[in-house]
Design an enzyme around this catalytic site. Structure first.
Site, PDB file in Angstrom:
ATOM      1  N   TYR A 138      54.550  55.916  45.915  1.00 56.56           N
ATOM      2  CA  TYR A 138      55.580  54.900  45.684  1.00 56.56           C
ATOM      3  C   TYR A 138      55.023  53.489  45.498  1.00 56.56           C
ATOM      4  O   TYR A 138      55.790  52.543  45.356  1.00 56.56           O
ATOM      5  CB  TYR A 138      56.614  54.898  46.804  1.00 56.56           C
ATOM      6  CG  TYR A 138      56.042  54.810  48.204  1.00 56.56           C
ATOM      7  CD1 TYR A 138      55.409  53.653  48.636  1.00 56.56           C
ATOM      8  CD2 TYR A 138      56.146  55.878  49.082  1.00 56.56           C
ATOM      9  CE1 TYR A 138      54.880  53.560  49.905  1.00 56.56           C
ATOM     10  CE2 TYR A 138      55.628  55.806  50.358  1.00 56.56           C
ATOM     11  CZ  TYR A 138      54.989  54.648  50.766  1.00 56.56           C
ATOM     12  OH  TYR A 138      54.470  54.570  52.026  1.00 56.56           O
ATOM     13  N   GLU A 152      64.528  53.877  45.715  1.00 60.40           N
ATOM     14  CA  GLU A 152      63.733  55.101  45.874  1.00 60.40           C
ATOM     15  C   GLU A 152      64.182  55.819  47.146  1.00 60.40           C
ATOM     16  O   GLU A 152      64.442  55.156  48.147  1.00 60.40           O
ATOM     17  CB  GLU A 152      62.238  54.750  46.022  1.00 60.40           C
ATOM     18  CG  GLU A 152      61.703  53.900  44.894  1.00 60.40           C
ATOM     19  CD  GLU A 152      60.329  53.291  45.215  1.00 60.40           C
ATOM     20  OE1 GLU A 152      59.715  53.665  46.232  1.00 60.40           O
ATOM     21  OE2 GLU A 152      59.900  52.420  44.437  1.00 60.40           O
ATOM     22  N   ASP A 188      60.968  61.179  54.729  1.00 58.74           N
ATOM     23  CA  ASP A 188      60.607  61.151  56.131  1.00 58.74           C
ATOM     24  C   ASP A 188      59.346  61.974  56.329  1.00 58.74           C
ATOM     25  O   ASP A 188      59.399  63.153  56.646  1.00 58.74           O
ATOM     26  CB  ASP A 188      61.769  61.715  56.963  1.00 58.74           C
ATOM     27  CG  ASP A 188      61.652  61.290  58.401  1.00 58.74           C
ATOM     28  OD1 ASP A 188      60.787  60.446  58.695  1.00 58.74           O
ATOM     29  OD2 ASP A 188      62.420  61.794  59.227  1.00 58.74           O
ATOM     30  N   LYS A 232      69.145  52.580  55.808  1.00 58.21           N
ATOM     31  CA  LYS A 232      69.094  53.847  56.543  1.00 58.21           C
ATOM     32  C   LYS A 232      70.469  54.519  56.534  1.00 58.21           C
ATOM     33  O   LYS A 232      71.494  53.853  56.601  1.00 58.21           O
ATOM     34  CB  LYS A 232      68.671  53.605  58.001  1.00 58.21           C
ATOM     35  CG  LYS A 232      67.284  52.973  58.137  1.00 58.21           C
ATOM     36  CD  LYS A 232      66.168  53.901  57.712  1.00 58.21           C
ATOM     37  CE  LYS A 232      65.683  54.785  58.833  1.00 58.21           C
ATOM     38  NZ  LYS A 232      64.875  54.073  59.827  1.00 58.21           N
TER      39      LYS A 232
HETATM   40  S1  IVH Z   1      57.403  51.060  50.562  1.00 60.88           S
HETATM   41  C1  IVH Z   1      55.503  47.286  51.719  1.00 60.88           C
HETATM   42  N1  IVH Z   1      58.646  53.138  49.587  1.00 60.88           N
HETATM   43  O1  IVH Z   1      58.692  54.060  54.998  1.00 60.88           O
HETATM   44  C2  IVH Z   1      56.318  48.485  51.447  1.00 60.88           C
HETATM   45  N2  IVH Z   1      57.962  53.211  51.853  1.00 60.88           N
HETATM   46  O2  IVH Z   1      58.896  51.601  57.127  1.00 60.88           O
HETATM   47  C3  IVH Z   1      56.201  49.527  52.457  1.00 60.88           C
HETATM   48  N3  IVH Z   1      58.459  55.301  53.005  1.00 60.88           N
HETATM   49  O3  IVH Z   1      55.485  53.405  56.194  1.00 60.88           O
HETATM   50  C4  IVH Z   1      56.464  50.874  52.033  1.00 60.88           C
HETATM   51  N4  IVH Z   1      59.400  56.313  51.305  1.00 60.88           N
HETATM   52  O4  IVH Z   1      55.934  55.662  55.206  1.00 60.88           O
HETATM   53  C5  IVH Z   1      58.068  52.596  50.669  1.00 60.88           C
HETATM   54  N5  IVH Z   1      59.713  54.930  48.601  1.00 60.88           N
HETATM   55  C6  IVH Z   1      59.140  54.396  49.660  1.00 60.88           C
HETATM   56  C7  IVH Z   1      59.028  55.080  50.891  1.00 60.88           C
HETATM   57  C8  IVH Z   1      58.436  54.441  51.968  1.00 60.88           C
HETATM   58  C9  IVH Z   1      59.049  56.427  52.570  1.00 60.88           C
HETATM   59  C10 IVH Z   1      57.987  55.078  54.376  1.00 60.88           C
HETATM   60  C11 IVH Z   1      56.549  54.662  54.457  1.00 60.88           C
HETATM   61  C12 IVH Z   1      56.500  53.392  55.240  1.00 60.88           C
HETATM   62  C13 IVH Z   1      57.845  53.355  55.869  1.00 60.88           C
HETATM   63  C14 IVH Z   1      58.312  51.918  55.923  1.00 60.88           C
END
Ligand code: IVH
Length: 681
Positions: free
Chosen positions: A239, A124, A128, A327
């Site tokens: 997500y 996915e 940001d 990243k």
């Molecule tokens: S999954 C346990 N999926 O990234 C799984 N996070 O450092 C945690 N984020 O705080 C999140 N897109 O704000 C997930 N497709 C995505 C995401 C996503 C952005 C952000 C989210 C989270 C940070 C993780």
């Protein structure tokens, strides 16, 4: 008597039923419009239904339900946010940099699970923005919060309700019931185009600009007054959920589909991969797509697809073992400031440019970066020879963030601003409070070229085939010196030039011909008058409607226009009173350039002349009658329906569907307080 009350009850039932039908219908169409981007109902019909709903609810306020589309904005400002404990912590993700780290990630999974069978992943885009949690009870959106520290966040239900892509009630298929409690997680963000527009509006209003879309989203979401949030173009992709075990899904891919079926917006760039190699392929693919995406992303999230495996893998203190964030290459780097060159802009502004020891930033080699102006340069405290931190803002334009003071050797030299124009030698001036040093020579060759590039470019007349390189070439060869010369070019002259052929010459000539009848707004923006950008050009065009009228205007006439201040007014008068400009306009006319008159419904001349207001929702401090009368007194207009001529949408209590339409059209939405200020209350 008994009969009468019975009748009342059944009458009320009928109304209740009608309200329910209206809400369902409106929610369905809003979902098609905002989430699926595939409307099947005409706007006017939607409005009609919405008005029926609002009218019925006004007669029967006791029948208003929290999932009514009329309730997206309604709450009063808060004194402070309440806190919410997340029932399951909102974890973060470990980072991976590049393909090797992803291969290592899979190795760790194999070791932990003691298996060797292939693992399927879902990839996915990592948006940001800001992580939020939305709680639905029996299908109804009841509580929304920020991630906070992962355990405790802030309650922002009212603010989240203003986001049109968040369903107020889950949609379920006939026979299905919504989960008793569902905690959905996703990322709130602002798209790049919306961000640009928001900042332009803030600039015009003299408000501080947001540094990037993420800050804009955070600032908008953490507003104590939901009415302000409602004016911001926020969006959300979901997500995940806090706990998928009770849902009819066995894996992440099914979960995302399921969330889509409940009415949420799920990112379309999600992929199911059968191996880590495929996921790595997606990483490369997404990285190349990144510059064309309408929102900021900073990487790719790779998640083990199968929930049973996720369960076995579990989590460490801060992050799950079953997911990782790959990243994109860091978009910051350090390098050395070798020299500072001084460029001359279209308006004569002298711009210091940092010449850097080439360094790779976010996958691109950076050799130079703008330092904006002298004040900015001094504020950063840069010296020649400094080690500097460089970044690519919005991942396009490189900029110098700051010097690395610890690396100074004592050999660094101060940066000296020039006193003469590096292009024409004229003595430079720095007027009054301006941060900008300028070359005052109107014939400065650098200014001429930049002015011509601006005129033919995207923010100007947008003449295809006459881009920066072509203009530089034509000026270099003496074929054009000023704007009118563009309209004297011939196919013969162009087709024989280096890099040109019959076809490109003909195309350019056709584009030039097509630009002979510009709108007034476009023409004004193309002239490159100092302080007059596209937005101001539109204001002017709406107000004056013809070039002839505008050329004759005095400073006071400009100052009457809402949104135009002294600086702009002075700049306009200086420009149009310049004999060289008058001569240029006369030559353009003689060459067949005919600026179109702008349509306007009525003539008006007061402080609000040119402004067209539209109201949505109830005003708290004055009646609509009063408001309309005051606008008319001040020379403004009031629109009855939404259209592109509306310059300000005034947001009252419980606004209607006009608000969502206004956002779609990118119209400026203002609060009642702001409106009162404009009408001098
Ligand atoms: S999954 C346990 N999926 O990234 C799984 N996070 O450092 C945690 N984020 O705080 C999140 N897109 O704000 C997930 N497709 C995505 C995401 C996503 C952005 C952000 C989210 C989270 C940070 C993780």
């Amino acid at each position: 008597m008994a009969q009468l009350s019975l009748l009342n009850i059944s009458g009320k039932d009928a109304i209740r039923q009608r309200l329910q039908a209206l809400r369902q219908e409106l929610n369905l169409h809003a979902h098609r419009y905002y989430v699926l981007d595939d409307p099947i109902l005409a706007d006017a019909e939607y409005d009609r239904l919405f008005q029926e709903l609002v009218a019925l609810e006004q007669q029967h306020p006791e029948l208003i339900t929290p999932d009514s589309p009329s309730q997206r904005v309604g709450g009063a400002p808060l004194a402070q946010f309440a806190t919410v404990a997340h029932s399951v912590p909102m974890l973060s993700l470990e980072n991976a940099f590049g393909a090797d780290d992803l291969v290592d990630f899979e190795e760790r999974l194999f070791r932990f699970l003691q298996i060797r069978e292939p693992i399927a992943y879902v990839t996915e885009p990592k948006l940001d923005g800001l992580a939020v949690e939305l709680v639905y009870e029996d299908g109804l959106f009841t509580l929304g919060s920020t991630r906070g520290d992962g355990l405790i966040g802030e309650e922002i239900t009212q603010n989240l309700k203003t986001i049109p892509t968040i369903p107020l009630r889950l949609s379920t298929r006939a026979g299905e019931t919504a989960p008793r409690r569902l905690e959905v997680r996703g990322e709130v963000f602002i798209g790049l185009a919306d961000f640009k527009r928001l900042n332009e509006e803030r600039g015009q209003a003299g408000e501080a600009l947001f540094a990037n879309p993420r800050n804009a989203a955070a600032g908008s979401l953490r507003q104590l007054d939901p009415k302000i949030t409602a004016t911001r173009p926020l969006d959300l992709y979901v997500y995940g959920v806090s706990d998928p075990t009770t849902l009819p899904c066995r894996n992440q891919h099914e979960l995302l589909k399921y969330l889509g079926s409940l009415g949420f917006k799920v990112n379309p760039l999600v992929h199911l991969c059968q191996s880590i190699a495929e996921a790595i392929g997606q990483f490369a693919q997404l990285q190349s797509q990144r510059p064309t995406l309408p929102y900021d992303i900073d990487g790719l999230v790779v998640k083990v697809n199968d929930f049973a495996l996720q369960e076995r893998l579990g989590a460490k203190a801060r992050s799950p073992r079953w997911a990782i964030a790959a990243k994109f290459p860091a978009s910051q780097a350090t390098t050395r400031l070798i020299a500072v060159e001084f460029g001359v802009g279209r308006t004569g502004a002298i711009t210091p440019v940092a010449i850097l020891e080439p360094v790779r930033v976010g996958g691109v080699m950076v050799h130079r970066a703008t330092l904006h102006n002298e004040d900015e340069l001094r504020r950063k405290g840069l010296m020649l020879g400094d080690t500097v931190l460089v970044q690519r803002a919005g991942d396009v334009i490189p900029e110098v963030v700051k010097p690395v003071i610890e690396n100074r050797t004592g050999q660094e030299q101060p940066i000296v601003m020039p006193t003469a124009c590096p292009e024409c030698g004229f003595a430079l001036i720095r007027a009054g409070q301006e941060a900008i040093t300028r070359c005052p020579n109107p014939d400065c060759p650098a200014q001429r070229v930049r002015g011509l590039i601006h005129f033919t470019g995207k923010g100007g007349m947008d003449i295809e085939g006459l881009g920066k390189k072509a203009v530089q070439q034509l000026v270099g060869l003496g074929l054009i010196q000023d704007i009118p010369d563009i309209y004297r070019l011939t196919t013969e002259a162009l087709s024989t030039l280096d890099g040109w052929g019959d076809k490109s010459a003909e195309n350019a000539l056709r584009a030039i011909a097509a630009s002979r009848t510009p709108t007034l707004a476009k023409f004004l923006a193309a002239l490159g008058i100092r302080h007059v950008g596209e937005v101001t050009a539109q204001l002017l065009a709406r107000h004056f409607t013809s070039l002839a009228r505008l050329v004759l205007a005095g400073e006071a006439d400009f100052l009457h226009i809402e949104g135009i201040g002294e600086q702009v007014a002075t700049s306009l008068v200086d420009y149009f009173q310049d004999p060289a400009v008058q001569e240029m306009l006369a030559r353009l006319e003689a060459l067949g350039v005919s600026v179109q008159e702008e349509n306007r419904d009525s003539e008006a001349d007061g402080a609000l002349a040119g402004s067209v207001f539209l109201f949505t929702g109830a005003l708290a401090r004055l009646s609509r009658h009063e408001a309309k009368a005051r606008i008319k007194e001040l020379g403004g207009q009031v629109a009855s329906g939404i259209n592109r001529k509306v310059t300000h949408v005034v947001l009252g209590d419980s606004p209607g569907s006009k608000l969502t339409k206004a956002r779609e059209l990118g119209l400026t939405v203002i609060t009642e307080d702001e409106f009162l200020r404009r009408i001098g209350r």
